[in-house]
Design an enzyme around this catalytic site. Structure first.
Site, PDB file in Angstrom:
ATOM      1  N   VAL A   1       2.203  -4.594   2.410  1.00 40.97           N
ATOM      2  CA  VAL A   1       2.143  -4.312   0.986  1.00 40.97           C
ATOM      3  C   VAL A   1       3.357  -3.468   0.624  1.00 40.97           C
ATOM      4  O   VAL A   1       3.597  -2.419   1.228  1.00 40.97           O
ATOM      5  CB  VAL A   1       0.851  -3.565   0.608  1.00 40.97           C
ATOM      6  CG1 VAL A   1       0.792  -3.341  -0.896  1.00 40.97           C
ATOM      7  CG2 VAL A   1      -0.373  -4.329   1.092  1.00 40.97           C
ATOM      8  N   CYS A   2       4.159  -3.932  -0.333  1.00 42.03           N
ATOM      9  CA  CYS A   2       5.316  -3.193  -0.809  1.00 42.03           C
ATOM     10  C   CYS A   2       6.247  -2.856   0.370  1.00 42.03           C
ATOM     11  O   CYS A   2       6.601  -3.732   1.146  1.00 42.03           O
ATOM     12  CB  CYS A   2       4.855  -1.951  -1.567  1.00 42.03           C
ATOM     13  SG  CYS A   2       6.106  -1.188  -2.615  1.00 42.03           S
ATOM     14  N   VAL A   3       6.604  -1.589   0.537  1.00 38.55           N
ATOM     15  CA  VAL A   3       7.562  -1.221   1.583  1.00 38.55           C
ATOM     16  C   VAL A   3       6.943  -1.208   2.974  1.00 38.55           C
ATOM     17  O   VAL A   3       7.611  -0.865   3.950  1.00 38.55           O
ATOM     18  CB  VAL A   3       8.226   0.139   1.280  1.00 38.55           C
ATOM     19  CG1 VAL A   3       9.056   0.053   0.013  1.00 38.55           C
ATOM     20  CG2 VAL A   3       7.195   1.246   1.177  1.00 38.55           C
TER      21      VAL A   3
END
Length: 350
Positions: free
Chosen positions: A117-119
C-alpha cells in the site's frame, strides 16, 4: 461446516501510515454486508512484538499477533503499508526497516498474494519481491524506488498494478482501490462495486486509472528556482517565455534551461505547462466557469491548447476530469458520491 478463512495479514511497525493500515480492513468488513455467506476474510495486524505501535498520525495501534506467530500459518494475503520521512526542505523519502523487510520476505513465502500500500512498495522492493516486475507507489517516492531498485519497472501513474501474484498500490487513499480490486478478484466486479457504494466512493477505479496528479517538481534547492516558481504562479495567465524568465533572474536562456533541468528535471516550457494544468485542474474541480475562461486565465489562450495539455499531463480531457472530480460550491455533492470521492481519490500531496 466451518468457513475457510482467507487470512489477511497487515504489517505493523512504528511510523507506519495509519490509513494504509485501517483502510483495507474496512473494505473487507463492508464486504460482509453485500454477500449472503461468510466471506472467509480474517484480518490480523502483525508486528514484531505485541507492544502498541505508534503510527505516523500519532495514533497507537495494538497488534493482534507477532511476525513469529503468524509465520507458521498459511496466509492468503499479505498487505505491506509504508512509512516516510520528510526533510527540512519538505522532500519525501520512503523508509525501510531491515527487520520489517526480513520478516516480509519470510512471510511472503507462505502467502498466496503479496500486496503493498502506497510507499510499502519500497519494503517489497528491499525484500526482493519486486525484482523484474512492474510496480507502482506514491508518485512522491517513485523516483527513489526506481533509483534504488533498477531491476523494477516503476510506473508512477496507475492507481495500482498487478504483476502475477504481487500487487502494488499508489497514493494513500488508493489503498481502498487496491482492496476493492482484491475483493473483485475473489468475489467478482459486481460485488466490489457494491462495496464501493458502501464506502460512498464515486466508482471503483481500474488499475490503469491515473493518479490524476500533476507532481510539479521535487522541492528545489535554490532560492532562484523558488523565486521563479512563485513568479510563474503569479503570472500564470501571461505569455511566460523562456526569455522573460531568464530576464527575471538575470541569467541567459541557455543557463535558465540548464537550471530547470538540473533542479526540476524538466524544461521551463514543460514546467510552465504543468503549473498551468495544476491551476486549471483546481478550477475544474471547484468552479463552473467555462473551458474557454479557464484556458484564458491559465495562460493556454485556446481550449484546444488546454485540451492537448491535459492529454499530455493527465491522459484525459478537461471535460472528463470535471465530470469525475467536480464538487459543487456550498453543497456536499454534484452527483451522488462524487464530492467525497473527489477529495479522497486525490493523492496526498497533490
Amino acid at each position: 461446516m466451518s468457513t475457510v478463512k482467507r487470512l489477511v495479514v497487515v504489517i505493523l511497525f512504528d511510523g507506519v501510515d495509519l490509513l494504509d493500515v485501517t483502510g483495507p480492513p474496512e473494505v473487507f468488513s463492508l464486504l460482509q454486508r453485500e454477500v449472503d455467506d461468510a466471506t472467509g476474510y480474517h484480518v490480523v495486524l502483525a508486528a514484531e512484538t505485541m507492544d502498541p505501535v505508534t503510527t505516523s498520525a500519532g495514533v497507537r495501534v495494538l497488534p493482534d499477533t507477532t511476525f513469529q506467530e503468524v509465520s507458521v500459518r498459511s496466509i492468503d494475503t499479505l498487505m505491506v503499508p509504508g512509512s516516510v520521512e520528510v526533510d527540512d526542505q519538505r522532500r519525501v523519502h520512503a523508509i525501510t526497516d531491515p527487520t520489517v523487510v526480513a520478516w516480509v520476505k519470510t512471510l511472503a513465502g507462505r502467502t498466496r498474494r503479496v500486496t503493498s500500500v502506497c510507499v510499502g512498495a519500497h519494503i517489497l522492493a528491499a525484500a526482493g519481491l519486486l525484482d523484474g516486475k512492474r510496480a507502482t507507489t506514491h508518485w512522491s517516492t517513485a523516483q527513489q524506488l526506481a533509483a534504488d531498485h533498477p531491476s523494477i519497472e516503476v510506473d508512477a501513474d496507475p492507481i495500482f498494478i498487478r504483476d502475477h501474484d504481487v500487487w502494488t498500490g499508489a497514493g494513500i487513499s488508493a489503498c481502498l482501490d487496491l482492496s476493492l480490486a482484491l475483493v473483485a478478484d475473489d468475489f467478482g466486479e459486481a460485488t466490489a462495486l457494491r462495496v464501493a457504494r458502501q464506502l460512498v466512493m464515486y466508482l471503483k477505479r481500474p488499475s490503469g486509472q491515473s493518479q490524476f496528479s500533476v507532481p510539479l517538481e521535487p522541492v528545489s534547492t535554490t532560492r532562484r528556482i523558488e523565486d521563479l516558481r512563485h513568479y510563474i504562479t503569479r503570472n500564470i495567465n501571461e505569455q511566460l517565455t523562456v526569455a522573460d524568465l531568464a530576464t527575471h533572474v538575470h541569467v541567459s536562456e541557455r543557463q535558465l534551461t540548464r537550471i530547470f533541468k538540473t533542479e526540476l528535471g524538466m524544461t521551463p516550457a514543460a514546467y510552465i505547462e504543468s503549473a498551468r494544468v495544476e491551476v486549471a485542474r483546481n478550477q475544474l474541480e471547484s468552479t463552473d466557469v467555462t473551458l474557454e475562461r479557464i484556458a484564458s486565465t491559465c495562460g493556454f489562450n485556446t481550449t484546444d491548447t488546454l485540451i492537448r495539455a491535459f492529454r499530455r499531463q493527465l491522459n484525459t480531457t478537461p471535460t472528463e476530469y470535471r465530470n469525475r472530480f467536480r464538487h459543487s460550491i456550498g453543497e456536499g455533492v454534484n452527483s451522488p458520491g462524487v464530492a467525497g470521492a473527489a477529495k479522497r481519490q486525490r493523492p496526498a500531496g497533490a
